[in-house]
Design a protein around this motif. Structure first.
Motif, PDB file in Angstrom:
ATOM      1  N   ARG A  87       0.794  -1.316   0.190  1.00 52.35           N
ATOM      2  CA  ARG A  87       0.061  -0.006  -0.040  1.00 52.35           C
ATOM      3  C   ARG A  87       0.838   1.389   0.028  1.00 52.35           C
ATOM      4  NH1 ARG A  87      -3.026  -3.836   3.010  1.00 52.35           N
ATOM      5  NH2 ARG A  87      -2.150  -3.292   5.276  1.00 52.35           N
TER       6      ARG A  87
ATOM      7  N   TYR B 167      -3.865   3.243   6.203  1.00 53.54           N
ATOM      8  CA  TYR B 167      -4.130   4.247   5.285  1.00 53.54           C
ATOM      9  C   TYR B 167      -5.655   4.155   5.322  1.00 53.54           C
ATOM     10  CZ  TYR B 167       0.415   3.606   3.363  1.00 53.54           C
ATOM     11  OH  TYR B 167       1.955   3.940   3.208  1.00 53.54           O
ATOM     12  N   ASP B 168      -6.125   5.300   4.372  1.00 56.69           N
ATOM     13  CA  ASP B 168      -7.498   5.479   4.430  1.00 56.69           C
ATOM     14  C   ASP B 168      -8.317   4.317   4.036  1.00 56.69           C
ATOM     15  OD1 ASP B 168     -10.073   6.586   4.868  1.00 56.69           O
ATOM     16  OD2 ASP B 168      -9.815   8.188   3.214  1.00 56.69           O
ATOM     17  N   THR B 169      -9.025   3.583   4.690  1.00 53.64           N
ATOM     18  CA  THR B 169      -9.684   2.332   4.584  1.00 53.64           C
ATOM     19  C   THR B 169     -11.220   2.277   4.528  1.00 53.64           C
ATOM     20  OG1 THR B 169      -7.780   1.253   5.320  1.00 53.64           O
ATOM     21  CG2 THR B 169      -9.594  -0.039   4.717  1.00 53.64           C
TER      22      THR B 169
ATOM     23  N   THR C 219     -14.438  -0.760   4.605  1.00 51.69           N
ATOM     24  CA  THR C 219     -14.281  -2.226   4.409  1.00 51.69           C
ATOM     25  C   THR C 219     -15.914  -2.386   4.374  1.00 51.69           C
ATOM     26  OG1 THR C 219     -12.673  -2.325   6.135  1.00 51.69           O
ATOM     27  CG2 THR C 219     -14.021  -4.372   5.543  1.00 51.69           C
TER      28      THR C 219
ATOM     29  N   PRO D 134      -5.631  -3.753   6.286  1.00 50.63           N
ATOM     30  CA  PRO D 134      -5.246  -2.447   6.503  1.00 50.63           C
ATOM     31  C   PRO D 134      -5.705  -1.467   7.830  1.00 50.63           C
ATOM     32  CG  PRO D 134      -7.191  -2.872   5.024  1.00 50.63           C
ATOM     33  CD  PRO D 134      -6.615  -4.176   5.698  1.00 50.63           C
ATOM     34  N   TYR D 135      -6.065  -2.425   8.808  1.00 54.13           N
ATOM     35  CA  TYR D 135      -6.441  -1.804  10.028  1.00 54.13           C
ATOM     36  C   TYR D 135      -5.603  -2.513  11.035  1.00 54.13           C
ATOM     37  CZ  TYR D 135     -10.075  -4.378   7.766  1.00 54.13           C
ATOM     38  OH  TYR D 135     -10.656  -5.137   6.709  1.00 54.13           O
TER      39      TYR D 135
ATOM     40  N   THR E 219      -5.889   3.301  11.358  1.00 56.08           N
ATOM     41  CA  THR E 219      -5.428   2.440  10.227  1.00 56.08           C
ATOM     42  C   THR E 219      -4.100   2.952   9.685  1.00 56.08           C
ATOM     43  OG1 THR E 219      -6.631   4.051   8.558  1.00 56.08           O
ATOM     44  CG2 THR E 219      -7.795   2.067   9.500  1.00 56.08           C
TER      45      THR E 219
ATOM     46  N   PHE F 249      -8.502   2.888   0.214  1.00 61.06           N
ATOM     47  CA  PHE F 249      -8.409   1.507   0.289  1.00 61.06           C
ATOM     48  C   PHE F 249     -10.086   0.966   0.470  1.00 61.06           C
ATOM     49  CE2 PHE F 249      -4.071   2.346   0.318  1.00 61.06           C
ATOM     50  CZ  PHE F 249      -3.563   1.644  -0.820  1.00 61.06           C
TER      51      PHE F 249
ATOM     52  N   HIS G 175     -11.812  -2.109   0.988  1.00 65.12           N
ATOM     53  CA  HIS G 175     -11.133  -3.264   1.024  1.00 65.12           C
ATOM     54  C   HIS G 175     -12.514  -4.318   1.120  1.00 65.12           C
ATOM     55  CE1 HIS G 175      -9.656  -6.536   4.040  1.00 65.12           C
ATOM     56  NE2 HIS G 175      -9.438  -7.047   3.012  1.00 65.12           N
TER      57      HIS G 175
END
Ligand SMILES: Nc1ncnc2c1ncn2[C@@H]1O[C@H](COP(=O)(O)OP(=O)(O)OP(=O)(O)O)[C@@H](O)[C@H]1O
Ligand SMILES: O=C(O)[C@H](O)[C@@H](O)[C@H](O)[C@H](O)CO
Length: 195
Positions: A96, A163-165, A167, A150-151, A161, A113, A115
């Motif tokens: 990432r 990155y900005d995610t 889900t 990603p968390y 996180t 992102f 997810h």
């Protein structure tokens, strides 16, 4: 619109989670939303390797992730582009990071992102039914083994996180249209992105 005001969405997750389907559904032939199919940017050597049932390693993925980063960056330069949606498994933190920074610290993109998070059993069933695709079902295990959430602390919705995610949880009863609608709603409500 300047390149840094535009939205970049990377649809991520293990093989067969629906990255291409959901990304294309979100793009939905909108002229100002540009779609990048991550799988199209693999070097032939990666396709050959996966076709033989061998999972990719970090070295194999590096040029591929850089190519996706570069394609996102060049797409953002197009004056007709408002949103870029790319599909890419983005399994590890360091992947990432490459997608975000590319090969140079200067060339930053700030992706959301998205997810698609599904259980092994749900995706195994899907991947086993898929015909004519180079991803073999036994490779799904290696995808989960490589996946770093990603968390932090593996908690969905954890605000801390890497990155900005966003889900979206997958279940057997959620169709692709359900997932697209949920992703669209979340992007709008939680990130103010209308798509
Ligand atoms: N929510 C869903 N419910 C059922 N089937 C789905 C759903 N989303 C996608 N599919 C199907 O699952 C299969 C995999 O989808 P898709 O190719 O979009 O996944 P992918 O994550 O891009 O896969 P890969 O990374 O391996 O290329 C396809 O046959 C697709 O039609
Ligand atoms: O990171 C990886 O191991 C690979 O890139 C895979 O994710 C493929 O791109 C895709 O799943 C194939 O269909």
């Amino acid at each position: 619109m300047s390149a840094n005001k535009k939205t970049v969405i990377i649809v991520m997750g293990v093989s067969a989670c629906g990255k291409s389907t959901i990304a294309k559904g979100l793009q939905n032939e909108q002229k100002d939303v540009f779609y990048i199919e991550g799988d199209d940017l693999h070097p032939q050597s990666n396709i050959d390797k996966m076709s033989q049932g061998t999972p990719l390693n970090d070295d194999d993925r590096y040029p591929w992730l850089c190519a996706i980063h570069n394609r996102i960056s060049s797409t953002l330069e197009d004056e007709n582009c408002r949103v870029v949606i790319a599909s890419c498994s983005s399994l590890k933190h360091k992947y990432r990071e490459i997608l975000t920074k590319g090969e140079s610290e200067k060339a930053k993109v700030r992706p959301i992102f998205l997810h698609l998070k599904g259980d092994f059993d749900v995706l195994l069933k899907r991947i086993s039914q898929r015909k004519g695709h180079f991803m073999k079902s036994q490779m799904l295990e290696s995808q989960y083994a490589a996946l770093e959430w990603p968390y932090k602390n593996d908690i969905v919705g954890d605000s801390d996180t890497d990155y900005d995610t966003l889900t979206v949880e997958l279940t057997e009863s959620k169709s692709a249209s359900d997932v697209i609608a949920e992703a669209r709603r979340r992007l709008n409500q939680d990130r103010g992105v209308s798509i």
